[in-house]
Design a protein around this motif. Structure first.
Motif, PDB file in Angstrom:
ATOM      1  N   LEU A 314       0.826  -1.212   0.000  1.00  0.00           N
ATOM      2  CA  LEU A 314       0.000   0.000   0.000  1.00  0.00           C
ATOM      3  C   LEU A 314       0.863   1.267   0.000  1.00  0.00           C
ATOM      4  CD1 LEU A 314      -2.819  -1.168   2.414  1.00  0.00           C
ATOM      5  CD2 LEU A 314      -3.045  -0.677  -0.028  1.00  0.00           C
ATOM      6  N   GLU A 315       1.981   1.238   0.700  1.00  0.00           N
ATOM      7  CA  GLU A 315       2.882   2.387   0.667  1.00  0.00           C
ATOM      8  C   GLU A 315       3.459   2.587  -0.727  1.00  0.00           C
ATOM      9  OE1 GLU A 315       5.701   1.725   3.792  1.00  0.00           O
ATOM     10  OE2 GLU A 315       4.200   2.016   5.383  1.00  0.00           O
ATOM     11  N   GLY A 316       3.771   1.490  -1.424  1.00  0.00           N
ATOM     12  CA  GLY A 316       4.252   1.596  -2.794  1.00  0.00           C
ATOM     13  C   GLY A 316       3.201   2.175  -3.728  1.00  0.00           C
ATOM     14  N   VAL A 317       1.958   1.731  -3.536  1.00  0.00           N
ATOM     15  CA  VAL A 317       0.854   2.285  -4.332  1.00  0.00           C
ATOM     16  C   VAL A 317       0.692   3.775  -4.058  1.00  0.00           C
ATOM     17  CG1 VAL A 317      -1.664   2.291  -4.606  1.00  0.00           C
ATOM     18  CG2 VAL A 317      -0.413   0.114  -4.577  1.00  0.00           C
ATOM     19  N   LEU A 318       0.662   4.134  -2.787  1.00  0.00           N
ATOM     20  CA  LEU A 318       0.426   5.530  -2.411  1.00  0.00           C
ATOM     21  C   LEU A 318       1.579   6.438  -2.838  1.00  0.00           C
ATOM     22  CD1 LEU A 318      -1.210   4.925   1.074  1.00  0.00           C
ATOM     23  CD2 LEU A 318      -2.347   5.752  -0.998  1.00  0.00           C
ATOM     24  N   ASP A 319       2.799   5.903  -2.890  1.00  0.00           N
ATOM     25  CA  ASP A 319       3.927   6.695  -3.390  1.00  0.00           C
ATOM     26  C   ASP A 319       3.641   7.207  -4.803  1.00  0.00           C
ATOM     27  OD1 ASP A 319       5.411   6.389  -1.095  1.00  0.00           O
ATOM     28  OD2 ASP A 319       6.667   4.760  -1.879  1.00  0.00           O
ATOM     29  N   GLU A 320       3.074   6.345  -5.638  1.00  0.00           N
ATOM     30  CA  GLU A 320       2.779   6.755  -7.008  1.00  0.00           C
ATOM     31  C   GLU A 320       1.534   7.637  -7.070  1.00  0.00           C
ATOM     32  OE1 GLU A 320       3.189   3.808 -10.102  1.00  0.00           O
ATOM     33  OE2 GLU A 320       4.592   2.615  -8.900  1.00  0.00           O
ATOM     34  N   VAL A 321       0.569   7.363  -6.215  1.00  0.00           N
ATOM     35  CA  VAL A 321      -0.660   8.161  -6.203  1.00  0.00           C
ATOM     36  C   VAL A 321      -0.358   9.613  -5.826  1.00  0.00           C
ATOM     37  CG1 VAL A 321      -2.861   8.500  -4.995  1.00  0.00           C
ATOM     38  CG2 VAL A 321      -2.209   6.223  -5.798  1.00  0.00           C
ATOM     39  N   VAL A 322       0.469   9.824  -4.799  1.00  0.00           N
ATOM     40  CA  VAL A 322       0.737  11.210  -4.380  1.00  0.00           C
ATOM     41  C   VAL A 322       1.563  11.959  -5.421  1.00  0.00           C
ATOM     42  CG1 VAL A 322       0.528  10.683  -1.920  1.00  0.00           C
ATOM     43  CG2 VAL A 322       2.778  10.591  -3.004  1.00  0.00           C
ATOM     44  N   GLU A 323       2.307  11.242  -6.244  1.00  0.00           N
ATOM     45  CA  GLU A 323       3.034  11.901  -7.329  1.00  0.00           C
ATOM     46  C   GLU A 323       2.081  12.357  -8.435  1.00  0.00           C
ATOM     47  OE1 GLU A 323       6.297  12.790  -7.752  1.00  0.00           O
ATOM     48  OE2 GLU A 323       6.396  12.325  -5.613  1.00  0.00           O
TER      49      GLU A 323
END
Length: 548
Positions: A314-323
């Motif tokens: 989920l942290e990996g997913v959110l890293d891309e989402v916030v970008e």
């Protein structure tokens, strides 16, 4: 992206400016404006257009709004260009200047014999002034009435939601959806991107989300509540799915930003996760196998709260989402998460023991707070559905209250910010008419009049607590809404009513007055080729008859 698609057909006529003679007669009739402005004073004439138009703009925001106007004027063979100065009366003057009476996102629109001017504190205010100007165009698009309007929103958060997890809609429609909500002065688009039935956003670190999670093998036919889930004849047998590439997302985010709309993405967790689990089964408590849901409802298989792998994913997913999304808020869901798997899962039991959690509700709170802490480290804040109150609310979370108003009231009393979106008034997947000819819907009945009657600030709150009500949002869940035309049918004109709820002063709202103005606004919806529901036209027609 070509700016040609940026505003609306009516913009063409827009403007302005070209002014000519002042007519000497009584105060003019002002065509109905939706949402209703704070203050409107009609003048005694009209501004007629001919010749070229100079759009006076200097700052970045002024030029952004001005370029939109100029592009559409040129598309209609009207010579328009941005200028920093003009002595010609054929001009539209856009200017930002500090004025405390206008508030944030407010504007002052003046149309008189000198031309058109829109003053605002910021670009959003200029944009909303331009939207009001569009609505002032006469039917033949040759003139606009003299008028002075001072206007600003009641609430800072004015939202419209769209679920693309159950059914997906093309990028061009998402842009039209944004155009329409922006024209009605909504400023938040809540984009529900992940669901049990499909994962709709490209995540480069986890390609199986696109390859597997974005597709379901078939879809239930008819109403899921009455269908036998085990009977194959109740399914269409057709593979369904797709996803938005990151390039498409970037383009849509920019498109929205040009219209002063912030997109709030939603990545559902810990529940509504079957599509993600179908791609990465080790993230579930049982290890699968899983498949994206082919029917609607709530499912027991959710993200495992006991595995570190879940949080790494989920942290990996959110890293891309916030970008991809610059919004302050990231919506993390938090609703409808059954605890069935967690109660039996050895990983979850171990987590509860280590963290001294007394039950699975506290385990969900642990899950939400851990995700919140990670997003806070990225300088973002979370929004969650009101279930995130269960087991203890995350410290900085904003609550979106959907199961009635109780969750919002509780959160506001705990000094948490709240966005009101209770189903009785704000769910546009409900039926809007009682006739048997209505298309299939999830249930319930929410007509335009009920939407219009909604008051976002509950009377139980003190003045201080009420400050935590940021605004309201209408939600569009798409289990039974498979096409773009169907979305428009369910949303409009109910969104027109919600626009007035979140923008206009409470004391100025009057349903019969709204219907009178909607009778004019229908023509605009027709111009924009919106497939709106026509039920309240009977009310507007009867109101006109009674007046005559």
């Amino acid at each position: 992206m070509q700016k040609l698609k940026l505003i609306y057909p009516l913009m063409a006529i827009l403007l302005l400016a070209a002014c000519s003679k002042k007519e000497e007669h009584a105060a003019v009739t002002i065509p109905g404006i939706i949402p209703k402005p704070v203050s409107l004073t009609p003048g005694n004439g009209h501004l007629h257009w001919d010749g070229s138009v100079a759009i006076i703009a200097k700052s970045a925001d002024e030029k952004n709004v001005g370029e939109l106007l100029a592009t559409f004027l040129k598309a209609k063979n009207i010579d328009a260009s941005i200028a920093e100065f003009s002595e010609d009366k054929n001009q539209i003057a856009l200017y930002t200047a500090e004025d405390t009476t206008l508030h944030n996102e407010g504007y002052k629109l003046t149309i008189d014999e000198k031309g058109v001017s829109i003053q605002a504190n910021n670009g959003a205010g200029l944009f909303y002034g331009a939207q009001t100007l569009l609505q002032l165009l006469t039917e033949n698009s040759k003139e606009v009435p003299f008028v002075t309007i001072t206007d600003y929103p009641r609430f800072a958060y004015r939202g419209l939601h769209l679920d693309v997890g159950r059914h997906m809609f093309p990028p061009e429609f998402i842009k039209k959806y944004i155009d329409l909500l922006a024209h009605h002065k909504f400023n938040r688009f809540h984009w529900h991107l992940t669901e049990d039935q499909g994962w709709r956003i490209e995540i480069k670190k986890y390609p199986k989300l696109q390859e597997i999670g974005a597709y379901r093998k078939e879809t239930v036919i008819g109403h899921a509540r009455t269908a036998d889930r085990n009977d194959k004849k109740n399914y269409d047998g057709k593979r369904y799915g797709g996803f938005y590439t990151q390039e498409e997302v970037k383009e849509i985010v920019k498109y929205a930003a040009d219209r002063y709309v912030t997109i709030i993405p939603e990545i559902e967790l810990p529940g509504h996760a079957l599509a993600a689990l179908s791609a990465y089964p080790s993230l579930g408590c049982t290890g699968g196998p899983y498949e994206a849901a082919t029917t609607w409802g709530v499912f027991d298989d959710v993200f495992c709260a006991g595995k570190e792998e879940t949080f790494q994913f989920l942290e990996g997913v959110l890293d891309e989402v916030v970008e991809l999304f610059p919004s302050q808020y990231i919506h993390i869901g938090g609703d409808e998460c059954p605890k069935t798997r967690w109660e039996k899962c050895p990983h979850c039991k171990k987590r509860m023991k280590e963290e001294k959690l007394k039950d699975t509700h506290e385990l969900q709170s642990y899950f939400i707070q851990r995700i919140e802490k990670y997003l806070n480290s990225k300088n973002r804040q979370i929004i969650g559905w009101d279930e995130i109150l269960e087991g203890g609310l995350a410290p900085n979370a904003t609550v979106m209250s959907w199961r009635g108003e109780e969750g919002g009231i509780a959160a506001a009393k705990q000094n948490h910010d709240v966005i009101m979106t209770p189903g009785n008034w704000c769910y546009f997947d409900h039926y809007q008419d009682t006739s048997k000819t209505e298309p299939l819907a999830i249930g319930n009945y929410t007509p335009v009049s009920e939407v219009y009657s909604y008051e976002p600030v509950p009377p139980q709150l003190t003045t201080q607590e009420a400050k935590h009500i940021l605004g309201a949002q209408a939600n569009v869940w798409t289990e039974y809404i498979p096409t773009s035309d169907h979305v428009e049918y369910m949303v409009y004109p109910r969104a027109c009513a919600m626009a007035e709820v979140v923008w206009s002063p409470k004391e100025s709202r009057d349903y019969n007055d709204f219907l009178t103005r909607m009778n004019i606004h229908f023509k605009r919806l027709d111009e924009w080729k919106v497939n709106y529901a026509k039920h309240i036209r009977k009310e507007t027609d009867s109101l006109n008859v009674s007046k005559n």
